[in-house]
Design an enzyme around this catalytic site. Structure first.
Site, short mmCIF file in Angstrom:
data_model
loop_
_atom_site.label_atom_id
_atom_site.label_comp_id
_atom_site.label_asym_id
_atom_site.label_seq_id
_atom_site.Cartn_x
_atom_site.Cartn_y
_atom_site.Cartn_z
N PHE A 138 35.34 89.67 73.26
CA PHE A 138 34.56 88.45 73.04
C PHE A 138 35.50 87.37 72.53
CE2 PHE A 138 32.14 85.30 70.72
CZ PHE A 138 31.17 84.99 71.66
N ASP A 223 43.48 87.06 68.80
CA ASP A 223 42.27 86.32 68.45
C ASP A 223 41.76 86.91 67.13
OD1 ASP A 223 39.78 85.25 68.05
OD2 ASP A 223 39.09 85.49 70.12
N LYS A 252 35.85 80.46 62.34
CA LYS A 252 34.81 81.03 61.47
C LYS A 252 35.06 80.73 59.97
CE LYS A 252 32.48 83.91 64.68
NZ LYS A 252 33.03 84.66 65.80
C1 LIG Z 1 33.08 84.05 67.17
C2 LIG Z 1 34.28 84.36 67.97
C3 LIG Z 1 34.81 83.44 68.91
C4 LIG Z 1 34.12 82.14 69.24
O1 LIG Z 1 33.99 81.29 68.16
P1 LIG Z 1 32.91 80.08 68.25
O2 LIG Z 1 33.16 79.31 66.98
O3 LIG Z 1 31.56 80.69 68.31
O4 LIG Z 1 33.25 79.30 69.46
C5 LIG Z 1 35.96 83.80 69.57
N1 LIG Z 1 36.58 84.96 69.34
C6 LIG Z 1 36.12 85.88 68.45
C7 LIG Z 1 36.87 87.15 68.23
C8 LIG Z 1 34.94 85.61 67.76
O5 LIG Z 1 34.46 86.53 66.91
#
Ligand SMILES: *Cc1c(COP(=O)(O)O)cnc(C)c1O
Length: 398
Positions: A138, A223, A252
């Protein structure tokens, strides 16, 4: 509560299915609904609220800066941005940072950086650059990012897809080696797959992948939007294996639970591919975001939230594992990033979350079978004890 739910449903697009609770205020690990009922937040907005709700120092930084100047655009310098980027670089061991707002925007930035690095530095033929990603990843919701998703629900109906991605199974080192070609720009990976259900790769996976990337002149990009900033018990989850990525993505919790703030950080050679006008964001790096982001990083360090996550996570996991329930097929996690897998023959994870809600605990199912537990990192041992008891009480109801 009904009138708020009906109003959202009438005027809001139907792209979420919230649990039936209407929140109106929050403080630390607690939130309250419009009827005054208190809940302990074990979800913390997908780890965006690691500092707890409305942290006084963060609210103070936000309001003080809001009274001075909030948004300048990057057409001008501000007296806040430099110090924020410096701190983020120091803490991640990277040379330079590029500020954006949402996590997805920072992922897009990483993709653009990796591709341009491939053309400018690695000399990959024009438009041939490839990025290797993992199944069940994700990384966000934009059209390019869903093009590198293997999840039908994220993709279906949103094509045509952006080309240039190769998929490999998560946790499989040999698959990475096999997928690398002369056109490979980067391997983009989550140190722990969060949305996939808190999936931990085999020990040593990140280290081996980083070595393979180095040997093959491929960028290793982590990420860490969800796993970073102390969530798994280290400042970055990559530190568990002493891996220093060529690029790191944060988001986040970087906004202290108050604002969307994200960064793509990288070593000099990678970030050098951007020249004025190549990439940007109207709101990215604004003084308000920079002031809050810097304070969020300072609190993480001063209050030792990563160490806290490591200690409390271990304690919590141990206590959870003493729960005897035929509903539970697995309990796994690192730091305060924990998933309880529910036997789908007995109940859905959402059913469990609904019952937890009734008992005053907020959590969120992921992928139908996993209950995610990722509380604010400021949570106490006593509060975790309370949650364990509530989970016990709830699981016997099924
Ligand atoms: C939440 C998340 C995203 C996307 O972040 P948004 O602020 O919702 O665009 C990307 N990568 C990971 C691993 C995430 O948990």
């Amino acid at each position: 509560m009904d009138k708020f739910i009906k109003l959202e449903e009438k005027f809001g697009a139907n792209n979420y299915k919230p649990l039936p609770v209407v929140l109106t205020h929050g403080e630390g690990v607690y939130v309250w609904d419009v009827n005054g009922k208190r809940y302990i937040d074990m979800m913390s907005a997908y780890s965006a609220i690691s500092h707890g709700h409305c942290h006084p120092r963060l609210v103070a930084a936000l309001t003080a800066q809001a009274k001075k100047i909030a948004v300048t655009s990057r057409a001008f310098y501000s007296d806040k941005l430099g110090a924020f980027l410096q701190k983020a670089c120091e803490l991640t061991g990277q040379d330079k940072a590029l500020p954006m707002n949402s996590g997805a925007e920072a992922v897009e930035t990483a993709i653009k950086a990796a591709r341009k690095w491939a053309y400018n530095v690695k000399k990959v033929a024009e438009n041939q650059a490839e990025i290797i990603v993992c199944n069940n990843n994700f990384h966000g919701r934009t059209t390019t990012i869903i093009s590198m998703s293997s999840e039908p629900q994220y993709r279906n109906g949103f094509g045509p897809y952006t080309p240039g991605f190769r998929f490999i199974p998560y946790g499989d080192v040999a698959a990475l080696t096999a997928a690398i070609s002369k056109n490979t720009a980067a391997f983009l990976v989550e140190p722990i797959q969060g949305e996939a259900g808190i999936i931990l790769p085999p020990a040593g996976y990140l280290k081996k992948c980083a070595e393979i990337c180095r040997k093959n002149n491929v960028l290793f990009i982590a990420d860490e939007i969800q796993t970073g900033l102390g969530r798994t018990g280290k400042f970055l989850a990559c530190e568990h294996e002493n891996v220093k990525p060529d690029g790191v993505i944060l988001g986040k919790a970087l906004g202290g639970g108050l604002l969307p703030v994200s960064l793509f950080l990288a070593k000099e050679e990678v970030m050098a591919v951007f020249t004025p006008g190549d990439h940007g964001s109207t709101f990215g790096g604004n003084p308000l975001a920079a002031a809050v982001g810097l304070e969020a990083l300072n609190i993480l360090v001063e209050d030792k939230l990563a160490e806290r996550s490591a200690d409390l996570g271990e304690y919590f996991l141990k206590k959870l594992r003493t729960i005897k329930s035929s509903l539970v097929t697995d309990i796994r996690g690192k730091g305060l990033f924990i998933g309880i897998a529910i036997d789908p023959k007995k109940a859905t994870a959402r059913d469990v979350c609904l019952k937890l809600l009734e008992h005053g605990v907020l959590s969120k199912d992921t992928h139908a079978t996993v209950v995610r537990l990722a509380p604010p990192l400021i949570i106490t041992r006593e509060q975790l004890d309370e949650v364990v008891q509530i989970i016990k009480d709830v699981l016997v109801l099924f």
